[in-house]
Design an enzyme around this catalytic site. Structure first.
Site, mmCIF file in Angstrom:
data_model
loop_
_atom_site.group_PDB
_atom_site.id
_atom_site.type_symbol
_atom_site.label_atom_id
_atom_site.label_comp_id
_atom_site.label_asym_id
_atom_site.label_seq_id
_atom_site.Cartn_x
_atom_site.Cartn_y
_atom_site.Cartn_z
ATOM 1 C CG ASP A 1 8.731 1.198 -11.986
ATOM 2 O OD1 ASP A 1 9.699 0.875 -11.261
ATOM 3 O OD2 ASP A 1 8.733 1.064 -13.222
ATOM 4 C CG HIS B 1 7.580 -4.208 -11.696
ATOM 5 N ND1 HIS B 1 6.454 -4.393 -12.461
ATOM 6 C CD2 HIS B 1 7.225 -4.482 -10.418
ATOM 7 C CE1 HIS B 1 5.447 -4.777 -11.687
ATOM 8 N NE2 HIS B 1 5.888 -4.830 -10.442
ATOM 9 C CB ALA C 1 -0.908 -0.019 1.235
ATOM 10 C CD GLU C 2 3.039 0.331 -3.508
ATOM 11 O OE1 GLU C 2 3.685 -0.728 -3.607
ATOM 12 O OE2 GLU C 2 1.791 0.393 -3.658
ATOM 13 C CD GLN D 1 8.680 -5.405 -2.613
ATOM 14 O OE1 GLN D 1 8.158 -5.766 -3.669
ATOM 15 N NE2 GLN D 1 8.800 -6.202 -1.569
#
Length: 328
Positions: free
Chosen positions: A86, A130, A59-60, A83
């Site tokens: 992007d 990514h 949950a960025e 992570q």
């Protein structure tokens, strides 16, 4: 001097800064027990425990939003990790507006000591969502400091500076540089923001490069030297603040410029650098400024095709020869 990888240099910086300041906390997806997917946060959970190192859901927006809340209330000095860089798009409002602007919007009543770590770059067939390098998106966001190291030495010194800074920092780490080895002192050191580094001196042409392309440019410069062309290679190290003084001094010396980055060419950081060069040193140029970036298409999923997306040393050599051949 000892040689360690960029991964180890970043890990050392995190260990040292968490030991130095107990208000420093680190969190993100798989950064605790697993040590991060790039293994940069290994050993931190074991040393500092769950209150200061912990995993989050995927949950960025929440990750960055929580960091903003911790920072503005003085609760902690957060080091969140996404992570993949992007995924900054998922937390764009929290980064672009909250991290970058809230200290100014509230009259300086709060500080924003956040270092958001963002792995970027093409590596291993990760595909178009990514593998991107979105640094230039955030150059348009006032209040955000943008750090892009290219060596283990720079990575450690810049990360320590970032963590101690009371303003928001976006710290972009190219995934293919994690295994790169380089000289890193054992004693403590910091690298100031807004101070470019001349990685190689030369008289014939200035190459300005960032992240992995610094190493590619140095490789190309060695081959060019065998051909009798001495290129100066400059790494800005931070895109905001941007050290135009060092860049302009080099441009005025060489009269020729090539800008190289892995970001898409259109609207990449090289466009801003080129614009500032022509504003301040147009009449010092002996040839048009050239830029090399990745093509303006989504990055291929194929591990074989993605190699045609990233700029390479031969492209740089060809571009330099074209610039050198321009009649004065």
């Amino acid at each position: 001097m000892r040689q360690i990888t960029m991964r180890e240099a970043l890990n050392e910086a995190l260990h040292e800064e968490m030991e130095r300041d107990e208000s420093t906390v680190l969190f993100g997806e798989d950064v605790a027990k697993f040590g991060g997917i790039n293994k940069v946060t290994q050993g931190l959970y074991e040393k500092y425990g769950a209150p200061r190192v912990y995993d989050t859901p995927i949950a960025e927006a929440t990750i960055v939003g929580a960091a903003v809340g911790m920072a503005i209330t003085g609760h902690a000095r957060p080091i969140p990790e996404l992570q993949f860089g992007d995924f900054a798009s998922i937390a764009f409002d929290e980064i672009f507006n909250k991290m970058g602007k809230w200290r100014f919007m509230h009259g300086g009543q709060m500080e924003m000591p956040i270092t958001l770590r963002l792995p970027v770059g093409i590596a291993g067939g990760a595909g178009p969502e990514h593998s991107q390098s979105p640094q230039a998106l955030f150059m348009h966001g006032p209040g955000l400091q943008i750090v892009v190291p290219s060596t283990p030495y720079d990575a450690k010194g810049l990360l320590k500076t970032s963590i101690r800074d009371n303003n928001a920092v976006l710290f972009f780490e190219h995934k293919l540089l994690y295994d790169m080895k380089g000289d890193v002192p054992e004693e403590e050191y910091l690298i100031p923001f807004g101070k470019a580094d001349i990685k190689r001196e030369g008289e014939d042409l200035t190459i300005i490069a960032t992240a992995l392309q610094v190493q590619t440019s140095l490789e190309a410069a060695e081959e060019l030297s065998n051909q009798g062309v001495e290129a100066e290679v400059i790494d800005p190290r931070t895109l905001a603040p941007l050290d135009m003084e060092t860049i302009l001094n080099s441009v005025r010396k060489t009269g020729r410029v090539l800008i190289v980055h892995e970001e898409s060419k259109t609207g990449g950081s090289g466009a801003e650098i080129a614009a500032q060069i022509q504003e301040e040193a147009l009449f010092d140029l002996e040839a048009p400024i050239k830029r090399i970036g990745s093509p303006d298409v989504p990055i291929a999923q194929s591990i074989h095709l993605e190699q045609f997306y990233r700029p390479n040393a031969q492209q740089i050599i060809n571009a330099v020869n074209e610039i050198i051949d321009v009649p004065v």
